[in-house]
Write a protein that holds these residues in place. Structure first.
Motif, PDB file in Angstrom:
ATOM      1  N   ASN A   1      57.233  45.929  42.668  1.00 41.37           N
ATOM      2  CA  ASN A   1      56.229  45.511  41.692  1.00 41.37           C
ATOM      3  C   ASN A   1      54.828  45.980  42.068  1.00 41.37           C
ATOM      4  O   ASN A   1      54.036  46.354  41.195  1.00 41.37           O
ATOM      5  N   ASP A   2      54.521  45.970  43.355  1.00 39.18           N
ATOM      6  CA  ASP A   2      53.222  46.503  43.795  1.00 39.18           C
ATOM      7  C   ASP A   2      53.101  47.984  43.422  1.00 39.18           C
ATOM      8  O   ASP A   2      52.031  48.443  42.984  1.00 39.18           O
TER       9      ASP A   2
ATOM     10  N   ASN B   1      60.618  33.591  46.336  1.00 40.50           N
ATOM     11  CA  ASN B   1      60.573  34.837  45.571  1.00 40.50           C
ATOM     12  C   ASN B   1      61.831  34.992  44.729  1.00 40.50           C
ATOM     13  O   ASN B   1      62.287  36.105  44.463  1.00 40.50           O
TER      14      ASN B   1
ATOM     15  N   SER C   1      56.708  43.911  35.342  1.00 40.04           N
ATOM     16  CA  SER C   1      57.193  43.669  36.693  1.00 40.04           C
ATOM     17  C   SER C   1      58.679  43.350  36.638  1.00 40.04           C
ATOM     18  O   SER C   1      59.177  42.832  35.635  1.00 40.04           O
TER      19      SER C   1
ATOM     20  N   PRO D   1      59.138  42.391  45.216  1.00 42.12           N
ATOM     21  CA  PRO D   1      57.664  42.382  45.285  1.00 42.12           C
ATOM     22  C   PRO D   1      57.074  43.727  45.706  1.00 42.12           C
ATOM     23  O   PRO D   1      56.006  44.119  45.213  1.00 42.12           O
TER      24      PRO D   1
ATOM     25  N   GLU E   1      59.086  29.544  45.524  1.00 46.62           N
ATOM     26  CA  GLU E   1      58.628  29.788  46.885  1.00 46.62           C
ATOM     27  C   GLU E   1      59.536  30.744  47.658  1.00 46.62           C
ATOM     28  O   GLU E   1      59.157  31.270  48.710  1.00 46.62           O
TER      29      GLU E   1
ATOM     30  N   ALA F   1      58.203  33.224  39.615  1.00 44.52           N
ATOM     31  CA  ALA F   1      58.805  33.140  40.948  1.00 44.52           C
ATOM     32  C   ALA F   1      58.603  31.773  41.583  1.00 44.52           C
ATOM     33  O   ALA F   1      57.573  31.120  41.389  1.00 44.52           O
TER      34      ALA F   1
ATOM     35  N   ASP G   1      52.894  41.110  34.281  1.00 42.21           N
ATOM     36  CA  ASP G   1      53.357  40.514  35.531  1.00 42.21           C
ATOM     37  C   ASP G   1      54.172  39.238  35.268  1.00 42.21           C
ATOM     38  O   ASP G   1      53.674  38.124  35.400  1.00 42.21           O
TER      39      ASP G   1
ATOM     40  N   PHE H   1      56.629  38.397  37.211  1.00 43.67           N
ATOM     41  CA  PHE H   1      57.038  37.897  38.525  1.00 43.67           C
ATOM     42  C   PHE H   1      56.168  36.730  38.990  1.00 43.67           C
ATOM     43  O   PHE H   1      56.676  35.675  39.380  1.00 43.67           O
ATOM     44  N   THR H   2      54.860  36.922  38.962  1.00 43.19           N
ATOM     45  CA  THR H   2      53.952  35.891  39.463  1.00 43.19           C
ATOM     46  C   THR H   2      54.105  34.587  38.693  1.00 43.19           C
ATOM     47  O   THR H   2      54.031  33.493  39.277  1.00 43.19           O
ATOM     48  N   GLU H   3      54.348  34.697  37.408  1.00 40.46           N
ATOM     49  CA  GLU H   3      54.461  33.510  36.562  1.00 40.46           C
ATOM     50  C   GLU H   3      55.780  32.771  36.786  1.00 40.46           C
ATOM     51  O   GLU H   3      55.847  31.548  36.630  1.00 40.46           O
TER      52      GLU H   3
ATOM     53  N   LYS I   1      52.613  48.235  39.595  1.00 40.34           N
ATOM     54  CA  LYS I   1      51.253  47.855  39.197  1.00 40.34           C
ATOM     55  C   LYS I   1      50.268  48.980  39.485  1.00 40.34           C
ATOM     56  O   LYS I   1      49.425  49.318  38.637  1.00 40.34           O
TER      57      LYS I   1
END
Length: 231
Positions: A169-170, A195, A146, A166, A193, A191, A185, A187-189, A173
């Protein structure tokens, strides 16, 4: 008047430097790793060479934590500022010809920043997909990363990467799932609030601190181990 003088005058008139002329002649920067690639030994039959393809976030990794590359069979081929079309042009030289088992692809944020001109998210996805397809055709397992969070670009503010990343990244994925390759991923780990990257993980909203690289190292090592188990 000599041709060189005329060229210099034209470049000056256009606001271009000699370095800009060189960049135009070697747009993907094939020369950067030419000598290093030639000096790299052929990997052992049972070796697990991994090439990291990317931009400044990848290139600066070896400066922030050189041991990560020294203590593993990892080859860093990041180039600061690069976009995915540039990486795609040098993918054969800087990845395929090095005969790795895995390539870790971390790219796309500079596309959104417009470093080499306007690009759509679909064009970025397609360039990364082309790298994935080239890797697979040559027996190299791709890990598609990502794009890291970025709230804004200090060199080009106002482009809303916190919204666009985001979305990209979608797409990445989904593409990775369709191509049956690993999606990592970050990003999720990482980011917050907004982004964006939290202060402890970044120096400028884009580039990563050693603490950020420590998170990435743990995640990518786990991803590499999983891919090697299935090869």
């Amino acid at each position: 008047m000599k041709k060189q003088t005329i060229l210099w005058i034209m470049l000056s008139f256009l606001g271009l430097s000699t370095s800009s002329k060189i960049n135009a002649q070697d747009w993907p920067n094939l020369n950067k790793y030419k000598k290093a690639n030639a000096a790299l030994s052929v990997p052992e039959k049972d070796g697990n060479r991994v090439v990291f393809m990317g931009n400044s976030i990848t290139e600066m990794w070896k400066d922030a934590h050189p041991e990560f590359f020294e203590y593993h069979p990892y080859v860093n081929r990041g180039i600061s500022g690069q976009t995915t079309p540039q990486m795609l042009l040098r993918f054969r030289q800087d990845v395929i010809d090095l005969n790795p088992k895995i390539v870790v692809i971390l790219a796309g944020t500079n596309d959104i920043a417009g470093n080499t001109g306007p690009m759509t998210l679909e064009q970025t996805r397609d360039n990364i997909m082309s790298m994935v397809e080239l890797a697979k055709m040559n027996g190299i397992a791709p890990i598609v990363c990502s794009v890291l969070p970025a709230y804004d670009y200090p060199w080009r503010p106002g482009l809303k990467p916190n919204i666009k990343i985001p979305k990209l990244n979608d797409m990445l994925k989904t593409m990775a799932e369709e191509k049956d390759v690993m999606y990592l991923d970050y990003f999720t780990e990482m980011a917050d609030e907004r982004n964006g990257l939290p202060p402890k993980l970044t120096t400028d909203e884009v580039h990563v601190t050693k603490a950020g690289y420590e998170i990435m190292e743990k995640m990518v090592n786990e991803a590499i181990d999983k891919v090697l188990e299935n090869k």
